[in-house]
Motif scaffolding. Structure first.
Motif, PDB file in Angstrom:
ATOM      1  N   VAL A 180      -8.023  -2.033  -2.213  1.00  0.00           N
ATOM      2  CA  VAL A 180      -7.286  -1.659  -1.001  1.00  0.00           C
ATOM      3  C   VAL A 180      -7.204  -0.146  -0.921  1.00  0.00           C
ATOM      4  O   VAL A 180      -6.620   0.499  -1.785  1.00  0.00           O
ATOM      5  CB  VAL A 180      -5.875  -2.259  -1.008  1.00  0.00           C
ATOM      6  CG1 VAL A 180      -5.120  -1.837   0.239  1.00  0.00           C
ATOM      7  CG2 VAL A 180      -5.965  -3.776  -1.096  1.00  0.00           C
TER       8      VAL A 180
ATOM      9  N   THR B 263      -9.757  -6.346 -13.049  1.00  0.00           N
ATOM     10  CA  THR B 263      -9.973  -6.751 -11.666  1.00  0.00           C
ATOM     11  C   THR B 263     -11.327  -7.414 -11.545  1.00  0.00           C
ATOM     12  O   THR B 263     -12.337  -6.879 -11.991  1.00  0.00           O
ATOM     13  CB  THR B 263      -9.921  -5.517 -10.747  1.00  0.00           C
ATOM     14  OG1 THR B 263      -8.660  -4.878 -10.930  1.00  0.00           O
ATOM     15  CG2 THR B 263     -10.089  -5.914  -9.297  1.00  0.00           C
TER      16      THR B 263
ATOM     17  N   GLU C 290      -3.796  -7.777  -9.059  1.00  0.00           N
ATOM     18  CA  GLU C 290      -3.076  -6.825  -8.206  1.00  0.00           C
ATOM     19  C   GLU C 290      -1.949  -6.121  -8.945  1.00  0.00           C
ATOM     20  O   GLU C 290      -1.110  -5.469  -8.332  1.00  0.00           O
ATOM     21  CB  GLU C 290      -2.504  -7.544  -6.984  1.00  0.00           C
ATOM     22  CG  GLU C 290      -3.545  -8.120  -6.040  1.00  0.00           C
ATOM     23  CD  GLU C 290      -2.911  -8.807  -4.848  1.00  0.00           C
ATOM     24  OE1 GLU C 290      -2.851  -8.187  -3.778  1.00  0.00           O
ATOM     25  OE2 GLU C 290      -2.467  -9.956  -5.011  1.00  0.00           O
ATOM     26  N   ARG C 291      -1.933  -6.225 -10.253  1.00  0.00           N
ATOM     27  CA  ARG C 291      -0.859  -5.655 -11.072  1.00  0.00           C
ATOM     28  C   ARG C 291      -0.657  -4.156 -10.803  1.00  0.00           C
ATOM     29  O   ARG C 291       0.479  -3.683 -10.650  1.00  0.00           O
ATOM     30  CB  ARG C 291      -1.168  -5.881 -12.553  1.00  0.00           C
ATOM     31  CG  ARG C 291      -0.198  -5.209 -13.505  1.00  0.00           C
ATOM     32  CD  ARG C 291      -0.594  -5.438 -14.955  1.00  0.00           C
ATOM     33  NE  ARG C 291       0.273  -4.710 -15.862  1.00  0.00           N
ATOM     34  CZ  ARG C 291       1.454  -5.153 -16.285  1.00  0.00           C
ATOM     35  NH1 ARG C 291       1.906  -6.327 -15.878  1.00  0.00           N
ATOM     36  NH2 ARG C 291       2.185  -4.431 -17.116  1.00  0.00           N
TER      37      ARG C 291
ATOM     38  N   THR D  28      -1.429 -10.737 -12.057  1.00  0.00           N
ATOM     39  CA  THR D  28      -2.687 -10.946 -11.348  1.00  0.00           C
ATOM     40  C   THR D  28      -3.486  -9.649 -11.354  1.00  0.00           C
ATOM     41  O   THR D  28      -2.999  -8.600 -11.802  1.00  0.00           O
ATOM     42  CB  THR D  28      -2.420 -11.367  -9.891  1.00  0.00           C
ATOM     43  OG1 THR D  28      -1.946 -10.224  -9.162  1.00  0.00           O
ATOM     44  CG2 THR D  28      -1.386 -12.491  -9.828  1.00  0.00           C
TER      45      THR D  28
ATOM     46  N   GLN E 277      -1.345  -2.326  -8.160  1.00  0.00           N
ATOM     47  CA  GLN E 277      -0.700  -2.103  -6.864  1.00  0.00           C
ATOM     48  C   GLN E 277       0.779  -2.473  -6.913  1.00  0.00           C
ATOM     49  O   GLN E 277       1.625  -1.777  -6.344  1.00  0.00           O
ATOM     50  CB  GLN E 277      -1.392  -2.928  -5.792  1.00  0.00           C
ATOM     51  CG  GLN E 277      -2.830  -2.511  -5.510  1.00  0.00           C
ATOM     52  CD  GLN E 277      -3.471  -3.442  -4.499  1.00  0.00           C
ATOM     53  OE1 GLN E 277      -2.873  -3.772  -3.476  1.00  0.00           O
ATOM     54  NE2 GLN E 277      -4.679  -3.881  -4.776  1.00  0.00           N
TER      55      GLN E 277
ATOM     56  N   ASN F 126       0.799  -1.216   0.000  1.00  0.00           N
ATOM     57  CA  ASN F 126       0.000   0.000   0.000  1.00  0.00           C
ATOM     58  C   ASN F 126       0.836   1.273   0.000  1.00  0.00           C
ATOM     59  O   ASN F 126       0.329   2.343   0.294  1.00  0.00           O
ATOM     60  CB  ASN F 126      -0.953   0.013   1.202  1.00  0.00           C
ATOM     61  CG  ASN F 126      -0.203   0.075   2.527  1.00  0.00           C
ATOM     62  OD1 ASN F 126       0.975  -0.293   2.604  1.00  0.00           O
ATOM     63  ND2 ASN F 126      -0.879   0.526   3.574  1.00  0.00           N
TER      64      ASN F 126
ATOM     65  N   SER G 151     -12.439  -9.132  -6.215  1.00  0.00           N
ATOM     66  CA  SER G 151     -11.159  -8.636  -5.699  1.00  0.00           C
ATOM     67  C   SER G 151     -11.373  -7.358  -4.913  1.00  0.00           C
ATOM     68  O   SER G 151     -11.962  -6.409  -5.426  1.00  0.00           O
ATOM     69  CB  SER G 151     -10.192  -8.371  -6.867  1.00  0.00           C
ATOM     70  OG  SER G 151      -9.931  -9.565  -7.556  1.00  0.00           O
TER      71      SER G 151
ATOM     72  N   ARG H 229       2.852 -10.775  -8.708  1.00  0.00           N
ATOM     73  CA  ARG H 229       1.567 -10.068  -8.692  1.00  0.00           C
ATOM     74  C   ARG H 229       1.334  -9.291  -9.982  1.00  0.00           C
ATOM     75  O   ARG H 229       0.217  -8.860 -10.242  1.00  0.00           O
ATOM     76  CB  ARG H 229       1.510  -9.096  -7.506  1.00  0.00           C
ATOM     77  CG  ARG H 229       1.601  -9.729  -6.127  1.00  0.00           C
ATOM     78  CD  ARG H 229       0.505 -10.757  -5.894  1.00  0.00           C
ATOM     79  NE  ARG H 229       0.328 -11.091  -4.499  1.00  0.00           N
ATOM     80  CZ  ARG H 229       1.023 -11.988  -3.833  1.00  0.00           C
ATOM     81  NH1 ARG H 229       1.999 -12.641  -4.445  1.00  0.00           N
ATOM     82  NH2 ARG H 229       0.762 -12.265  -2.572  1.00  0.00           N
TER      83      ARG H 229
END
Length: 431
Positions: free
Chosen positions: A346, A339, A315-316, A313, A318, A246, A343, A310
């Protein structure tokens, strides 16, 4: 009678950093230091026990019992620990309390004023009030485990930590950055003026007051690239171990245009640095933290592999943001995977500084230390100044690093294509 000051922290796998942090706050006049240890697998307890043998005013305790509570309670580990500490500090007769993390250092701008003299000077009417200290986010250093350096660059932030009195003041609720006080309490900034908070987030400073002041919190949120990467696998003390992505990228002396540097007076910093070296040498803790340092570097390598995975996925996005500014940075050249509806999104946490919140400093500041001025000529005794590698001059301090160089090759046009263009043909005609 001199008021008593205490600083408290919650620590998770902070073994290599504890001694420097403890020394720093003893040096600037804090009377008691207490550390709560939770979910720790390194030498933190051994280091603090060694320090406590020579400095009994430094204490620690395990707080793993919070994990036996309901998950809704254990998720608030820091707040629970701070509430416990508030009551304990009152029973000990403490007059002032400050909650910090181990990567946060209370620091006077002149690098000489003790915390008690600072408070006496700031609360001029003799009535103690909470004093808010802005984060000064130190830029990443080249080498891991580098101590505080005179000349290091930093960025301003609207995040803050609050030093507050315990006597004669209405404390309604403990929070990580700034407690909730009664309506009659007027928090001050570090120059003694009434503090102005953000209209939307009450634990953040208004952008209008974000500028260098008489004291601040050095936030060593990056340290070095390896330590930044390793943080993604350590998580907060209030979290169990999992990948944490994050943060909005790594900002260092290599990829940011440096607007501010910590140019403390040479004599004061030289004395501080010599005392720090003697403090560490007398403790002889290097054998305790050697393995911890190796573990951090190994964790950094593991984090790189996991974050790169990642990239394939949902989460690419991030992962790309977290890697920005590092040697592993990825140039977004193609559309990321969609996404899925399941998912989770965040949201940034309060203690995750957003580069957009790092304010452009005021040109009217009158502070000699930390200004965006030419550094004095270095002396033989001065420490090595942080690397002067900078980004383009028009990059604002704290702005997102969207101008990182592209890794895509540039395809040059041949002389044949140039001639076709002059005669009115397009490259599509040539094919």
């Amino acid at each position: 009678m001199k008021p008593l000051f205490k600083v408290c922290a919650v620590a998770k796998d902070e073994g290599p950093y504890l001694a420097e942090w403890v020394f720093h706050h003893l040096h600037f006049g804090f009377d008691l230091i207490h550390v709560y240890i939770n979910r720790t697998s390194d030498s933190s307890a051994a280091v603090l026990e060694r320090i406590g043998q020579s400095y009994p005013q430094v204490t620690f305790e395990f707080i793993d019992w919070i994990d036996l509570c309901d998950p809704g309670v254990s998720a608030k580990l820091q707040t629970v620990a701070y509430a416990k500490e508030l009551e304990q500090s009152r029973q000990q007769g403490m007059n002032w309390l400050l909650f910090l993390d181990i990567d946060e250092f209370w620091t006077p701008n002149d690098f000489a004023t003790s915390v008690d003299r600072f408070v006496a000077r700031t609360c001029v009417d003799g009535r103690p009030q909470p004093i808010c200290h802005l984060w000064h986010c130190e830029l990443g250093q080249h080498a891991p485990f580098t101590p505080l350096q005179r000349g290091a660059g930093y960025e301003l932030s609207s995040h803050l930590k609050t030093l507050f009195p315990l006597d004669g003041i209405d404390i309604r609720h403990v929070r990580v950055h700034h407690p909730i006080f009664g309506a009659e309490v007027t928090p001050l900034d570090a120059d003694g003026a009434p503090m102005t908070f953000d209209a939307q987030q009450s634990e953040l400073a208004s952008h209008s007051v974000v500028k260098p002041k008489s004291a601040y919190i050095i936030h060593r949120m990056y340290r070095s690239e390896q330590e930044y990467m390793a943080l993604s696998l350590r998580g907060r003390p209030s979290q169990r171990r999992r990948l944490k992505m994050n943060r909005p990228g790594y900002r260092s002396h290599r990829n940011v245009s440096i607007r501010y540097r910590f140019f403390w007076p040479e004599d004061e910093f030289r004395d501080y640095d010599h005392q720090r070296e003697r403090f560490l040498a007398a403790l002889d803790i290097e054998s305790l933290i050697t393995q911890d340092k190796a573990d951090i570097l190994a964790r950094a390598r593991r984090a790189v592999r996991m974050i790169k995975e990642r990239l394939e996925t949902p989460e690419r996005t991030q992962a790309i943001a977290f890697l920005r500014g590092t040697r592993h940075a990825v140039v977004e050249a193609e559309k990321p995977p969609a996404t899925s509806a399941e998912s989770p999104v965040v949201e940034p946490k309060l203690d995750t500084p957003d580069p957009a919140q790092a304010m452009t400093p005021s040109s009217e500041t009158h502070h000699d230390v930390g200004e965006a001025e030419q550094p004095p000529a270095p002396s033989v005794d001065s420490p090595v100044v942080a690397e002067p590698i900078q980004a383009s001059a028009d990059q604002r301090v704290g702005a997102p690093e969207t101008n990182l160089p592209s890794t895509q090759p540039v395809r040059s046009r041949s002389w044949f294509m140039v001639m076709l263009g002059r005669f009115g043909f397009s490259t599509r005609d040539a094919s």
